[in-house]
Design an enzyme around this catalytic site. Structure first.
Site, mmCIF file in Angstrom:
data_model
loop_
_atom_site.group_PDB
_atom_site.id
_atom_site.type_symbol
_atom_site.label_atom_id
_atom_site.label_comp_id
_atom_site.label_asym_id
_atom_site.label_seq_id
_atom_site.Cartn_x
_atom_site.Cartn_y
_atom_site.Cartn_z
ATOM 1 N N ARG A 208 0.836 -1.209 0.000
ATOM 2 C CA ARG A 208 0.000 0.000 0.000
ATOM 3 C C ARG A 208 0.870 1.258 0.000
ATOM 4 N NH1 ARG A 208 -3.601 -3.347 3.503
ATOM 5 N NH2 ARG A 208 -2.416 -2.722 5.325
ATOM 6 N N PHE A 223 -11.350 -4.161 -5.324
ATOM 7 C CA PHE A 223 -11.298 -5.077 -4.176
ATOM 8 C C PHE A 223 -10.741 -4.297 -2.983
ATOM 9 C CE2 PHE A 223 -10.581 -7.600 -8.045
ATOM 10 C CZ PHE A 223 -11.623 -8.513 -7.975
ATOM 11 N N ALA A 272 -16.534 -6.536 -9.053
ATOM 12 C CA ALA A 272 -15.372 -6.003 -9.765
ATOM 13 C C ALA A 272 -15.396 -6.340 -11.253
ATOM 14 C CB ALA A 272 -14.094 -6.540 -9.130
ATOM 15 N N ASP A 292 -6.461 -5.889 -5.921
ATOM 16 C CA ASP A 292 -6.050 -6.728 -4.784
ATOM 17 C C ASP A 292 -7.163 -7.720 -4.454
ATOM 18 O OD1 ASP A 292 -4.657 -7.740 -2.621
ATOM 19 O OD2 ASP A 292 -5.327 -6.167 -1.252
ATOM 20 N N CYS A 332 -3.059 -13.302 -3.803
ATOM 21 C CA CYS A 332 -2.752 -13.953 -2.525
ATOM 22 C C CYS A 332 -3.118 -15.434 -2.565
ATOM 23 C CB CYS A 332 -3.461 -13.248 -1.371
ATOM 24 S SG CYS A 332 -5.254 -13.263 -1.524
HETATM 25 N N1 SAH Z 1 -7.116 -4.294 -0.574
HETATM 26 C C1 SAH Z 1 -7.574 -4.662 0.744
HETATM 27 C C2 SAH Z 1 -7.874 -6.124 0.895
HETATM 28 C C3 SAH Z 1 -8.819 -6.702 -0.114
HETATM 29 S S1 SAH Z 1 -9.538 -8.217 0.391
HETATM 30 C C4 SAH Z 1 -6.581 -4.179 1.790
HETATM 31 O O1 SAH Z 1 -5.432 -3.858 1.459
HETATM 32 O O2 SAH Z 1 -6.937 -4.158 2.968
HETATM 33 C C5 SAH Z 1 -10.581 -8.624 -0.910
HETATM 34 C C6 SAH Z 1 -11.851 -7.819 -1.002
HETATM 35 O O3 SAH Z 1 -12.475 -8.198 -2.223
HETATM 36 C C7 SAH Z 1 -12.898 -8.059 0.087
HETATM 37 O O4 SAH Z 1 -13.207 -6.837 0.687
HETATM 38 C C8 SAH Z 1 -14.126 -8.610 -0.646
HETATM 39 O O5 SAH Z 1 -15.358 -8.080 -0.173
HETATM 40 C C9 SAH Z 1 -13.882 -8.119 -2.056
HETATM 41 N N2 SAH Z 1 -14.480 -8.923 -3.121
HETATM 42 C C10 SAH Z 1 -14.566 -10.269 -3.255
HETATM 43 N N3 SAH Z 1 -15.116 -10.604 -4.428
HETATM 44 C C11 SAH Z 1 -15.407 -9.457 -5.083
HETATM 45 C C12 SAH Z 1 -15.987 -9.143 -6.348
HETATM 46 N N4 SAH Z 1 -16.379 -10.103 -7.186
HETATM 47 N N5 SAH Z 1 -16.114 -7.845 -6.673
HETATM 48 C C13 SAH Z 1 -15.704 -6.858 -5.852
HETATM 49 N N6 SAH Z 1 -15.148 -7.101 -4.643
HETATM 50 C C14 SAH Z 1 -15.001 -8.375 -4.254
#
Ligand code: SAH
Length: 389
Positions: A208, A223, A272, A292, A332
């Site tokens: 980040r 995400f 997404a 992410d 991840c």
């Molecule tokens: N970038 C964040 C962590 C992301 S975790 C950080 O640094 O803290 C992954 C995220 O993706 C979660 O919040 C989850 O709600 C979201 N997510 C999962 N599937 C998704 C989709 N199809 N579209 C959008 N968001 C999604």
């Protein structure tokens, strides 16, 4: 005296090559004892070391020492935990008040996770053999890390495979619902009781900061979860759109933006894939994009589908970038290894019709140590790509 287990030549070889796990199929004679500390020998009775024993788990034995007959008493835990703490020396400072203190096998302490959020600790005891040592571990943490409370996020699903109950338990003191985390100039709220993992994604801290340092123009954080990337991007970019499928996550992202006095972040609750498709269709352009996603490949069988998902989001993100634009992209999924990750980016670049430069590859931060002979300790990788034209 520890009870003793006999393991196969294959199991012994695995440990000789540096991997601490012995699977059930390599346990020739189980110890006559419940979960806890055992000694392990090969079929010729040669001592292999001391280990944690999980009778119900597929991962039956987890080595903790090459020495046999070790007692995992208070002194042993304090010594091992001190080594892990020393590995993070200087990390908790003016820049941040949260980091991982123990990264399981990465710190030679199989199935133990300890995260620090300011004055509070969140632990995970992820095997039956480890759970048997709960009291002495908590006591050792109390002595080594001054804190106001310790919470166990033992709701992780792997505990079921160990025959353990799942739940969130307060082990000491009290732990607030939210903890304000400082992270290199931004602040965000971690949620130890209810948040993902142990309350926040500490593993992306360095990424980040890195993405924030190069961000500019119109930025997109896909995400986004609690907006942690978005906050860093917003310090340099003109505008940031934070996208997540979870409305609660987007609400927290807005709260975090307000906490930092940032007014250039807009949250969007959306899938997404659909969002990126729609942005492409309307001819939108961005200068900085972060991807992410959660682990698309939760197991080996899901790899092919996951690769298609990763390819799609990366391809669409590359197409959405203005010339000179930057994409920080991460995965991840443990099952998507570094070479496969790079190959899928190459594939997406080829299909994008753009000239894409690999500016940097990133791995795990220093508080999530990755042991070369234990691939499971490494799961997170990222890349900074630049689209030239
Ligand atoms: N970038 C964040 C962590 C992301 S975790 C950080 O640094 O803290 C992954 C995220 O993706 C979660 O919040 C989850 O709600 C979201 N997510 C999962 N599937 C998704 C989709 N199809 N579209 C959008 N968001 C999604």
């Amino acid at each position: 005296m520890n009870a003793s287990a006999v393991v196969s030549a294959r199991g012994a070889r695995r440990w000789a090559e540096g991997h601490p796990w012995i699977f059930r199929s390599d346990v020739v004679t189980p110890p006559s004892a419940g979960p806890g500390t055992i000694d392990v020998v090969d079929q010729r009775q040669r001592p292999l070391g001391t280990a944690l024993w999980s009778p119900e788990s597929e991962i039956s034995i987890r080595f903790v020492s090459r020495e046999s007959g070790v007692t995992l008493d208070a002194a042993w835990w304090e010594r091992m935990l001190s080594l892990a703490l020393a590995r993070r020396a200087g990390l908790i400072d003016a820049e941040t008040n949260a980091c991982r203190l123990v990264h399981g096998e990465g710190d030679g302490l199989p199935s133990l996770v300890v995260d620090r959020f300011d004055r509070w600790l969140v632990v995970q005891l992820l095997s039956a053999g480890l759970e048997a040592h709960r009291g002495v571990i908590v006591a050792a943490l109390q002595r080594l890390v001054p804190n106001e409370g310790i919470l166990a996020r033992n709701d992780a699903s792997v505990r079921s495979r160990e025959g353990l109950t799942r739940g969130v338990e307060l082990l000491a003191g009290s732990v607030p619902e939210t903890v304000e985390v400082r992270e290199h100039g931004v602040r965000y709220l971690a949620a130890p009781h209810t948040g993902q993992k142990t309350g926040a994604f500490l593993d992306q801290r360095e990424a980040r900061v890195f993405a924030g340092s190069v961000a500019r123009g119109r930025a997109l954080d896909v995400f986004s979860y609690h907006g942690s990337f978005a906050l860093h991007l917003a310090r340099r970019a003109e505008t940031v759109t934070a996208v997540d499928v979870s409305g609660a996550a987007i609400a927290r992202a807005a709260e975090n933006a307000a906490l930092n006095g940032l007014t250039n972040i807009t949250g969007v609750e959306a899938d997404a894939f659909e969002f990126l498709r729609a942005e492409e269709a309307r001819g939108a352009q961005y200068d900085t994009i972060v991807l992410d996603p959660p682990a698309f490949a939760k197991n080996r069988g899901a790899i092919a589908g996951a690769m298609r998902g990763y390819k799609e989001i990366n391809l669409r993100a590359l197409r959405l970038l203005a010339p000179g634009g930057l994409l920080y992209t991460a995965s991840c999924s443990y099952h998507v290894r570094k070479p496969e990750f790079l190959a899928l980016l190459e594939d997406a670049a080829a299909d994008s019709g753009r000239r894409v430069i690999l500016r940097a590859m990133t791995g795990q931060p220093v508080d999530h140590p990755e042991v070369l002979t234990v691939p499971e300790t490494g799961y997170l990788k990222g890349a900074l790509l630049e689209v030239q034209m």
